[in-house]
Design a protein around this motif. Sequence first.
Motif, mmCIF file in Angstrom:
data_model
loop_
_atom_site.group_PDB
_atom_site.id
_atom_site.type_symbol
_atom_site.label_atom_id
_atom_site.label_comp_id
_atom_site.label_asym_id
_atom_site.label_seq_id
_atom_site.Cartn_x
_atom_site.Cartn_y
_atom_site.Cartn_z
ATOM 1 N N VAL A 103 32.829 35.800 40.045
ATOM 2 C CA VAL A 103 32.015 36.419 41.098
ATOM 3 C C VAL A 103 32.378 37.899 41.265
ATOM 4 C CG1 VAL A 103 31.577 36.420 43.589
ATOM 5 C CG2 VAL A 103 31.567 34.269 42.319
ATOM 6 N N TYR A 104 33.664 38.204 41.202
ATOM 7 C CA TYR A 104 34.127 39.576 41.420
ATOM 8 C C TYR A 104 34.609 40.221 40.121
ATOM 9 C CZ TYR A 104 33.912 38.131 46.278
ATOM 10 O OH TYR A 104 33.478 37.674 47.485
ATOM 11 N N GLU A 105 33.925 39.956 39.024
ATOM 12 C CA GLU A 105 34.388 40.444 37.727
ATOM 13 C C GLU A 105 34.383 41.966 37.607
ATOM 14 O OE1 GLU A 105 32.019 38.821 34.572
ATOM 15 O OE2 GLU A 105 30.179 39.166 35.664
ATOM 16 N N GLU A 106 33.601 42.646 38.416
ATOM 17 C CA GLU A 106 33.569 44.111 38.383
ATOM 18 C C GLU A 106 34.695 44.737 39.194
ATOM 19 O OE1 GLU A 106 31.453 45.828 36.472
ATOM 20 O OE2 GLU A 106 30.669 43.903 35.758
ATOM 21 N N ALA A 107 35.315 43.972 40.069
ATOM 22 C CA ALA A 107 36.364 44.489 40.947
ATOM 23 C C ALA A 107 37.741 44.347 40.302
ATOM 24 C CB ALA A 107 36.344 43.741 42.276
ATOM 25 N N ARG A 108 38.677 45.108 40.812
ATOM 26 C CA ARG A 108 40.076 44.974 40.386
ATOM 27 C C ARG A 108 40.688 43.859 41.220
ATOM 28 N NH1 ARG A 108 45.201 47.693 41.536
ATOM 29 N NH2 ARG A 108 46.448 47.437 39.665
ATOM 30 N N ILE A 109 41.089 42.794 40.571
ATOM 31 C CA ILE A 109 41.584 41.614 41.283
ATOM 32 C C ILE A 109 43.074 41.452 41.009
ATOM 33 C CG2 ILE A 109 41.373 39.113 41.526
ATOM 34 C CD1 ILE A 109 38.457 39.447 40.595
ATOM 35 N N THR A 110 43.833 41.292 42.069
ATOM 36 C CA THR A 110 45.278 41.095 41.954
ATOM 37 C C THR A 110 45.638 39.666 42.352
ATOM 38 O OG1 THR A 110 45.680 41.789 44.225
ATOM 39 C CG2 THR A 110 45.695 43.521 42.548
ATOM 40 N N SER A 111 46.830 39.264 41.989
ATOM 41 C CA SER A 111 47.289 37.938 42.393
ATOM 42 C C SER A 111 47.434 37.858 43.908
ATOM 43 C CB SER A 111 48.609 37.580 41.701
ATOM 44 O OG SER A 111 49.614 38.523 42.017
ATOM 45 N N ASP A 112 47.706 38.985 44.548
ATOM 46 C CA ASP A 112 47.804 39.010 46.010
ATOM 47 C C ASP A 112 46.437 38.730 46.647
ATOM 48 O OD1 ASP A 112 49.372 39.416 48.372
ATOM 49 O OD2 ASP A 112 48.359 41.337 48.617
ATOM 50 N N LEU A 113 45.391 39.329 46.105
ATOM 51 C CA LEU A 113 44.039 39.085 46.609
ATOM 52 C C LEU A 113 43.632 37.630 46.391
ATOM 53 C CD1 LEU A 113 41.372 40.178 47.759
ATOM 54 C CD2 LEU A 113 40.742 40.780 45.423
ATOM 55 N N LEU A 114 43.902 37.106 45.202
ATOM 56 C CA LEU A 114 43.588 35.703 44.917
ATOM 57 C C LEU A 114 44.369 34.758 45.818
ATOM 58 C CD1 LEU A 114 43.434 35.734 41.036
ATOM 59 C CD2 LEU A 114 41.594 35.065 42.570
ATOM 60 N N SER A 115 45.625 35.061 46.029
ATOM 61 C CA SER A 115 46.450 34.167 46.849
ATOM 62 C C SER A 115 45.971 34.130 48.293
ATOM 63 C CB SER A 115 47.915 34.581 46.793
ATOM 64 O OG SER A 115 48.114 35.806 47.449
ATOM 65 N N SER A 116 45.493 35.263 48.802
ATOM 66 C CA SER A 116 44.982 35.263 50.174
ATOM 67 C C SER A 116 43.683 34.473 50.271
ATOM 68 C CB SER A 116 44.776 36.694 50.671
ATOM 69 O OG SER A 116 43.742 37.330 49.955
ATOM 70 N N SER A 117 42.932 34.422 49.189
ATOM 71 C CA SER A 117 41.685 33.648 49.168
ATOM 72 C C SER A 117 41.951 32.147 49.127
ATOM 73 C CB SER A 117 40.853 34.063 47.957
ATOM 74 O OG SER A 117 39.723 33.257 47.819
ATOM 75 N N ILE A 118 42.997 31.754 48.409
ATOM 76 C CA ILE A 118 43.307 30.332 48.239
ATOM 77 C C ILE A 118 44.251 29.814 49.317
ATOM 78 C CG2 ILE A 118 44.304 28.613 46.681
ATOM 79 C CD1 ILE A 118 43.625 30.450 44.382
ATOM 80 N N GLY A 119 45.165 30.671 49.747
ATOM 81 C CA GLY A 119 46.152 30.246 50.735
ATOM 82 C C GLY A 119 47.448 29.779 50.107
ATOM 83 N N ILE A 120 47.767 30.327 48.932
ATOM 84 C CA ILE A 120 49.042 30.037 48.276
ATOM 85 C C ILE A 120 49.725 31.364 47.975
ATOM 86 C CG2 ILE A 120 48.268 27.852 47.294
ATOM 87 C CD1 ILE A 120 47.864 29.241 44.622
ATOM 88 N N SER A 121 50.953 31.325 47.493
ATOM 89 C CA SER A 121 51.682 32.555 47.225
ATOM 90 C C SER A 121 51.186 33.216 45.930
ATOM 91 C CB SER A 121 53.180 32.279 47.121
ATOM 92 O OG SER A 121 53.471 31.637 45.904
ATOM 93 N N PRO A 122 51.326 34.538 45.817
ATOM 94 C CA PRO A 122 50.937 35.227 44.591
ATOM 95 C C PRO A 122 51.681 34.725 43.351
ATOM 96 C CG PRO A 122 51.288 36.810 46.349
ATOM 97 C CD PRO A 122 51.729 35.478 46.860
#
Length: 52
Positions: free
Chosen positions: A19-38
């Motif tokens: 969905v966000y393939e054009e954006a710069r995605i970090t493990s921190d951003l992903l972790s906040s979306s899922i609710g787990i640690s980076p």
Amino acid sequence: MRASTRFSDAIHILCFLKVYEEARITSDLLSSSIGISPVMVRRLMGTYGRLA
């Protein structure tokens, strides 16, 4: 993290990346979306990345 959530978390990560393939995605951003640690995000990506 329980083993039963790993697959659904991995699916969430893949969908988020698509969905966000054009954006710069970090493990921190992903972790906040899922609710787990980076760290867990990086471990999941590493585990499933080796299987691909």
